[in-house]
Scaffold this motif. Structure first.
Motif, PDB file in Angstrom:
ATOM      1  N   SER A  79      69.327  51.875  25.913  1.00  0.00           N
ATOM      2  CA  SER A  79      70.747  51.726  26.251  1.00  0.00           C
ATOM      3  C   SER A  79      71.598  51.367  25.046  1.00  0.00           C
ATOM      4  O   SER A  79      72.824  51.512  25.074  1.00  0.00           O
ATOM      5  N   GLY A  80      70.972  50.820  23.993  1.00  0.00           N
ATOM      6  CA  GLY A  80      71.700  50.478  22.776  1.00  0.00           C
ATOM      7  C   GLY A  80      72.192  49.057  22.694  1.00  0.00           C
ATOM      8  O   GLY A  80      72.766  48.654  21.681  1.00  0.00           O
ATOM      9  N   SER A  81      71.979  48.224  23.735  1.00  0.00           N
ATOM     10  CA  SER A  81      72.454  46.842  23.695  1.00  0.00           C
ATOM     11  C   SER A  81      71.428  45.913  24.328  1.00  0.00           C
ATOM     12  O   SER A  81      70.598  46.343  25.141  1.00  0.00           O
ATOM     13  N   PHE A  82      71.490  44.629  23.966  1.00  0.00           N
ATOM     14  CA  PHE A  82      70.604  43.638  24.575  1.00  0.00           C
ATOM     15  C   PHE A  82      70.801  43.594  26.086  1.00  0.00           C
ATOM     16  O   PHE A  82      69.840  43.614  26.860  1.00  0.00           O
ATOM     17  N   THR A  83      72.063  43.523  26.508  1.00  0.00           N
ATOM     18  CA  THR A  83      72.333  43.413  27.940  1.00  0.00           C
ATOM     19  C   THR A  83      71.822  44.643  28.686  1.00  0.00           C
ATOM     20  O   THR A  83      71.223  44.527  29.767  1.00  0.00           O
ATOM     21  N   GLY A  84      72.025  45.807  28.114  1.00  0.00           N
ATOM     22  CA  GLY A  84      71.543  47.028  28.749  1.00  0.00           C
ATOM     23  C   GLY A  84      70.030  47.071  28.861  1.00  0.00           C
ATOM     24  O   GLY A  84      69.478  47.497  29.894  1.00  0.00           O
ATOM     25  N   GLU A  85      69.337  46.598  27.833  1.00  0.00           N
ATOM     26  CA  GLU A  85      67.872  46.619  27.861  1.00  0.00           C
ATOM     27  C   GLU A  85      67.304  45.549  28.788  1.00  0.00           C
ATOM     28  O   GLU A  85      66.266  45.757  29.431  1.00  0.00           O
ATOM     29  N   VAL A  86      67.957  44.397  28.873  1.00  0.00           N
ATOM     30  CA  VAL A  86      67.523  43.396  29.847  1.00  0.00           C
ATOM     31  C   VAL A  86      67.722  43.941  31.259  1.00  0.00           C
ATOM     32  O   VAL A  86      66.860  43.762  32.145  1.00  0.00           O
ATOM     33  N   ALA A  87      68.834  44.633  31.482  1.00  0.00           N
ATOM     34  CA  ALA A  87      69.080  45.228  32.800  1.00  0.00           C
ATOM     35  C   ALA A  87      67.975  46.222  33.156  1.00  0.00           C
ATOM     36  O   ALA A  87      67.471  46.234  34.293  1.00  0.00           O
ATOM     37  N   ARG A  88      67.579  47.060  32.214  1.00  0.00           N
ATOM     38  CA  ARG A  88      66.498  48.022  32.480  1.00  0.00           C
ATOM     39  C   ARG A  88      65.177  47.310  32.731  1.00  0.00           C
ATOM     40  O   ARG A  88      64.386  47.705  33.596  1.00  0.00           O
ATOM     41  N   ALA A  89      64.918  46.220  31.981  1.00  0.00           N
ATOM     42  CA  ALA A  89      63.673  45.470  32.174  1.00  0.00           C
ATOM     43  C   ALA A  89      63.654  44.779  33.535  1.00  0.00           C
ATOM     44  O   ALA A  89      62.593  44.675  34.179  1.00  0.00           O
ATOM     45  N   GLN A 109      75.285  34.997  22.157  1.00  0.00           N
ATOM     46  CA  GLN A 109      75.198  33.892  23.104  1.00  0.00           C
ATOM     47  C   GLN A 109      76.152  34.097  24.272  1.00  0.00           C
ATOM     48  O   GLN A 109      75.805  33.820  25.434  1.00  0.00           O
ATOM     49  N   LYS A 110      77.357  34.595  23.993  1.00  0.00           N
ATOM     50  CA  LYS A 110      78.311  34.844  25.075  1.00  0.00           C
ATOM     51  C   LYS A 110      77.778  35.903  26.035  1.00  0.00           C
ATOM     52  O   LYS A 110      77.980  35.811  27.250  1.00  0.00           O
ATOM     53  N   ALA A 111      77.095  36.914  25.503  1.00  0.00           N
ATOM     54  CA  ALA A 111      76.500  37.935  26.377  1.00  0.00           C
ATOM     55  C   ALA A 111      75.408  37.318  27.253  1.00  0.00           C
ATOM     56  O   ALA A 111      75.348  37.576  28.464  1.00  0.00           O
ATOM     57  N   ILE A 112      74.552  36.495  26.652  1.00  0.00           N
ATOM     58  CA  ILE A 112      73.465  35.862  27.409  1.00  0.00           C
ATOM     59  C   ILE A 112      74.014  34.996  28.539  1.00  0.00           C
ATOM     60  O   ILE A 112      73.485  34.983  29.656  1.00  0.00           O
ATOM     61  N   GLU A 113      75.096  34.279  28.257  1.00  0.00           N
ATOM     62  CA  GLU A 113      75.666  33.390  29.263  1.00  0.00           C
ATOM     63  C   GLU A 113      76.204  34.148  30.482  1.00  0.00           C
ATOM     64  O   GLU A 113      76.412  33.549  31.535  1.00  0.00           O
ATOM     65  N   GLY A 114      76.397  35.449  30.342  1.00  0.00           N
ATOM     66  CA  GLY A 114      76.845  36.245  31.474  1.00  0.00           C
ATOM     67  C   GLY A 114      75.726  36.904  32.259  1.00  0.00           C
ATOM     68  O   GLY A 114      75.980  37.546  33.292  1.00  0.00           O
ATOM     69  N   TRP A 115      74.482  36.750  31.820  1.00  0.00           N
ATOM     70  CA  TRP A 115      73.375  37.473  32.449  1.00  0.00           C
ATOM     71  C   TRP A 115      73.084  37.017  33.877  1.00  0.00           C
ATOM     72  O   TRP A 115      72.766  37.823  34.734  1.00  0.00           O
ATOM     73  N   SER A 116      73.162  35.717  34.122  1.00  0.00           N
ATOM     74  CA  SER A 116      72.823  35.226  35.449  1.00  0.00           C
ATOM     75  C   SER A 116      73.713  35.869  36.511  1.00  0.00           C
ATOM     76  O   SER A 116      73.225  36.372  37.533  1.00  0.00           O
ATOM     77  N   GLY A 117      75.020  35.868  36.267  1.00  0.00           N
ATOM     78  CA  GLY A 117      75.923  36.482  37.219  1.00  0.00           C
ATOM     79  C   GLY A 117      75.757  37.987  37.290  1.00  0.00           C
ATOM     80  O   GLY A 117      75.853  38.583  38.371  1.00  0.00           O
ATOM     81  N   GLN A 118      75.457  38.602  36.158  1.00  0.00           N
ATOM     82  CA  GLN A 118      75.327  40.052  36.118  1.00  0.00           C
ATOM     83  C   GLN A 118      74.080  40.543  36.845  1.00  0.00           C
ATOM     84  O   GLN A 118      74.112  41.556  37.544  1.00  0.00           O
ATOM     85  N   PHE A 119      72.962  39.797  36.695  1.00  0.00           N
ATOM     86  CA  PHE A 119      71.697  40.250  37.267  1.00  0.00           C
ATOM     87  C   PHE A 119      71.335  39.540  38.575  1.00  0.00           C
ATOM     88  O   PHE A 119      70.352  39.901  39.223  1.00  0.00           O
ATOM     89  N   GLY A 120      72.100  38.514  38.946  1.00  0.00           N
ATOM     90  CA  GLY A 120      71.800  37.788  40.162  1.00  0.00           C
ATOM     91  C   GLY A 120      70.500  37.032  40.098  1.00  0.00           C
ATOM     92  O   GLY A 120      69.795  36.888  41.109  1.00  0.00           O
ATOM     93  N   LEU A 121      70.165  36.517  38.902  1.00  0.00           N
ATOM     94  CA  LEU A 121      68.899  35.807  38.691  1.00  0.00           C
ATOM     95  C   LEU A 121      69.162  34.514  37.929  1.00  0.00           C
ATOM     96  O   LEU A 121      70.099  34.440  37.111  1.00  0.00           O
ATOM     97  N   PRO A 122      68.333  33.498  38.129  1.00  0.00           N
ATOM     98  CA  PRO A 122      68.423  32.308  37.286  1.00  0.00           C
ATOM     99  C   PRO A 122      68.066  32.663  35.836  1.00  0.00           C
ATOM    100  O   PRO A 122      67.093  33.385  35.599  1.00  0.00           O
ATOM    101  N   VAL A 123      68.865  32.172  34.902  1.00  0.00           N
ATOM    102  CA  VAL A 123      68.604  32.383  33.478  1.00  0.00           C
ATOM    103  C   VAL A 123      68.565  31.017  32.801  1.00  0.00           C
ATOM    104  O   VAL A 123      69.586  30.320  32.747  1.00  0.00           O
ATOM    105  N   GLU A 124      67.391  30.636  32.319  1.00  0.00           N
ATOM    106  CA  GLU A 124      67.250  29.374  31.603  1.00  0.00           C
ATOM    107  C   GLU A 124      67.436  29.636  30.114  1.00  0.00           C
ATOM    108  O   GLU A 124      66.690  30.410  29.504  1.00  0.00           O
ATOM    109  N   ILE A 125      68.439  28.993  29.518  1.00  0.00           N
ATOM    110  CA  ILE A 125      68.703  29.128  28.084  1.00  0.00           C
ATOM    111  C   ILE A 125      68.160  27.872  27.402  1.00  0.00           C
ATOM    112  O   ILE A 125      68.641  26.766  27.638  1.00  0.00           O
TER     113      ILE A 125
END
Length: 523
Positions: A79-89, A109-125
Motif C-alpha cells: 500500500s506504500g504506508s505504515f497505516t495501509g500495511e497495518v490495515a492489510r495485516a 506517532q500521530k498516525a499510530i495514535e489513530g490506529w485504534s479508532g481506525q481498526f476498531g482494536l486496542p492499540v498499546e503504545i
C-alpha cells in the motif's frame, strides 16, 4: 493473537514491545513502504542501510522462533504506508489487539495514535526504553527550569546511569566536563587505517540492486557502501572504535582534515539510530576501556556526553517542541539552498570536501555539519526548512527527531535560542584553526574583502549586522558586536558589499527538490 508492528528504526532484539510476549500467539509485522523512502528523497545509502538491516533482522527473528510477516517494497500489493500495511495485516491475521513501541518521529506517532479508532482494536503504545531518559522525566526536567541547558541535564543522566560516577557520588576525575581538552586542531599524522568496513552480502546486494533501479535519481553513491546492517556487525564496529579510535577521539573530535573522512569518529550513529546498538551499551564499553587504562578520561567522558547528554537531550527537545519546531524561522531567512550542497562544485575547499564526504559516505562528522555546512547556510540566510530537508536527505543516520533540533535549533538558530544559547556562527578563522582546508583553498582566509577573500569572513560580519536587532542583547555576542562597532563606516560598507556580491553569485537549487517525487512510484 497479538500483532506487533516493528518500524525500521526499531531493529533491537530487546525491543519493549516484545517483552513477555508468547511467540506462539504473536505476529511480528515489518514493513518496507514507499512513503518512508520518499517523504524526503533519502540518500541511496540510507535506503540500503534501513532495508537491508530490516531484512537481516527479520531473518534473525525467525531464527529466534518468532512468526514474522514481512512486506517488501517491491510487493505489488504494498500500500506504500505504515497505516495501509497495518490495515492489510489486520485483514490477514485478525488480531485481537496491536502492540507497538512509540515512534521516533512526530508524524509517524500521530498516525499510530489513530490506529485504534481506525481498526476498531486496542492499540498499546509502549515507551521506547532504548533511550535512557523517559520522555515524561525530560518534560518534568524542562518544566522546572527557565533555561534548558544541556549540561545540567547531562549531570542528571550521569547520576541516572552511574557512568563515570565514583562510589562517593562524585564525577570521575573531579569534574563533569573535559571539553576544554577536546579542541585540538587536526593531527599531522592521519589515523593508522580506515575504520572497519562490512562488504555487502547477498541480502544487501539485492537491496542495492533495488535502490539503484528504483531510486536512481536520489542523491549519493553506493560505490563504497559498507555500513553495518546487523547487530553483530555493529558490535564489531564498536569494538574497532573503542580499540583504534576512542583513545584519540576526545582530543581531535572537533578537527577536520581534507580527505580524512572519519578521523577518530565512531561511525556508530547509523547503528544507534536504527536500533542495532543502544546508547547504554556503547557508553558502558567506553567506560570499561577507561577503567582498564586503555582510554584517557577526556575521550571517554566526551564520547559518553554525546551519547547520554546531547543525544538524549536532543530527543527530549524534539518531542517538547514539535510540531512548531518544524516551522521555526527566527531570522526570517528565505534564500534558496545553493546548488553546491548537491553538486559539491564550489571553490570553498571546506564546503566542497564536506559535500563530497556526504555524497560518497552519507556521512560527515559533527563539525563539518555544524561549523562548515550549517554555519554557511545560516550566514547566507538560507531558508531553514530547506536546510532541514537537506540534512534529512543526505545522512544515513538522519531521522527527524535528531535532525530537527540539531539543524533548526542548534545549527540554524531558527528557534531563536530555545535550544542553544547563541548562534553557532563563525568566520573563516575558526575553520582555519580546526582544519587544513584553508591551505589548499583558492580563497584567502585572512582577507575580509576582495575577489580572493574567504566568503565566510564577510558573511559572518554581514550576518551579525543584518540580525543586530535580534541578537544584540545576547550576552554571548557582546564581544563580536564590540568589534563590529570599532569598524569604520567605510569598512562596514565594504563588508556589506562583499557579502552581497557573493550571495548574488550563488545559484540555488529548485525549492522543494529534496521532497520532489517525479517519475517512478518510489522516486
Amino acid at each position: 493473537m497479538l500483532l506487533i508492528p516493528i518500524l525500521g528504526d526499531q531493529l533491537t532484539h530487546g525491543l519493549a514491545s516484545l517483552a513477555g510476549v508468547d511467540k506462539a500467539d504473536a505476529r511480528l509485522l515489518l514493513m518496507e513502504v514507499a512513503e518512508e523512502t520518499t517523504y524526503v528523497r533519502h540518500h541511496k545509502a540510507k535506503i540500503v542501510l534501513v532495508l537491508s538491516a530490516m531484512r537481516h533482522f527479520a531473518d534473525e527473528l525467525r531464527a529466534d522462533g518468532w512468526q514474522v510477516d514481512y512486506v517488501r517494497l517491491d510487493d505489488p500489493a504494498n500500500s506504500g504506508s505504515f497505516t495501509g500495511e497495518v490495515a492489510r495485516a489486520v485483514e490477514r491475521h485478525r488480531p485481537s489487539s496491536l502492540r507497538i513501541v512509540e515512534a521516533g518521529e512526530w508524524r509517524v506517532q500521530k498516525a499510530i495514535e489513530g490506529w485504534s479508532g481506525q481498526f476498531g482494536l486496542p492499540v498499546e503504545i509502549v515507551a521506547d526504553d532504548r533511550f535512557i531518559c523517559p520522555l515524561p522525566d525530560f518534560f518534568a526536567w524542562a518544566a522546572s527550569r527557565r533555561e534548558l541547558v544541556m549540561e545540567s541535564f547531562y549531570r542528571q543522566q550521569r547520576h541516572r546511569t552511574g557512568l563515570l560516577i565514583e562510589p562517593d557520588d562524585t564525577p570521575t576525575g573531579g569534574q563533569w566536563n573535559f571539553d576544554k581538552d577536546n579542541r585540538a586542531p587536526p593531527p599531522k599524522a592521519r589515523p593508522l587505517r580506515e575504520p572497519q568496513r562490512f562488504p555487502p552480502d547477498d541480502i544487501t546486494r539485492d537491496v542495492i540492486a533495488l535502490v539503484e533501479g528504483s531510486f536512481r535519481h536520489h542523491f549519493g553513491t553506493l560505490d563504497a557502501f559498507a555500513l553495518p546492517v546487523t547487530a553483530a556487525d555493529a558490535r564489531a564496529l564498536l569494538d574497532d572504535f573503542i580499540t583504534e579510535r576512542l583513545p584519540r577521539f576526545g582530543t581531535y573530535q572537533d578537527a577536520m582534515l581534507e580527505g580524512a573522512d572519519f578521523l577518530y569518529h565512531s561511525r556508530l550513529s547509523t547503528s544507534l539510530n536504527c536500533g542495532l546498538l543502544t546508547a547504554l551499551e556503547v557508553c558502558q564499553a567506553a567506560e570499561a576501556a577507561f577503567r582498564r587504562g586503555e582510554v584517557p578520561l577526556n575521550a571517554a567522558e566526551g564520547f559518553i556526553r554525546q551519547m547520554i547528554g546531547w543525544r538524549e537531550y536532543i530527543r527530549g527537545m524534539y518531542w517538547l517542541e514539535m510540531p512548531a519546531l518544524g516551522e521555526a524561522n527566527f531570522f526570517g531567512n528565505t534564500r534558496d539552498l545553493p546548488d553546491f550542497y548537491w553538486t559539491g562544485e564550489t571553490d570553498m575547499a571546506c564546503c566542497a570536501d564536506s559535500v563530497r564526504n556526504t555524497r560518497d559516505n552519507a556521512y560527515a562528522h559533527h563539525i563539518q555539519r555544524l561549523m562548515v555546512l550549517g554555519n554557511f547556510a545560516m550566514l547566507a540566510g538560507i531558508d531553514p526548512a530547506q536546510v532541514a530537508d537537506w540534512y534529512l536527505v543526505v545522512y544515513a543516520d538522519a531521522y527527524e527527531w535528531v535532525e530537527h533540533p540539531n539543524v533548526l535549533g542548534m545549527s540554524q538558530f531558527a528557534d531563536g535560542g530555545r535550544l542553544g544559547t547563541k548562534p553557532y556562527a563563525g568566520s573563516g578563522a575558526y575553520i582555519n584553526r580546526m582544519s587544513n582546508y584553508c591551505k589548499g583553498c583558492r580563497y584567502d582566509v585572512k582577507k575580509r574583502v576582495g575577489k580572493d577573500a574567504c566568503p565566510f569572513n564577510a558573511l559572518y560580519w554581514d550576518f551579525l549586522d543584518r540580525n543586530e536587532g535580534k541578537l544584540r542583547g545576547n550576552r554571548r555576542l557582546w564581544q563580536p558586536y564590540a568589534t563590529w562597532n570599532r569598524f569604520g563606516e567605510e569598512t562596514k560598507a565594504e563588508v556589506r558589499a562583499q557579502a552581497k556580491r557573493f550571495l548574488d553569485s550563488l545559484e540555488g537549487a529548485a525549492p522543494g527538490w529534496a521532497r520532489a517525487v517525479p517519475g517512478s512510484p518510489y522516486e
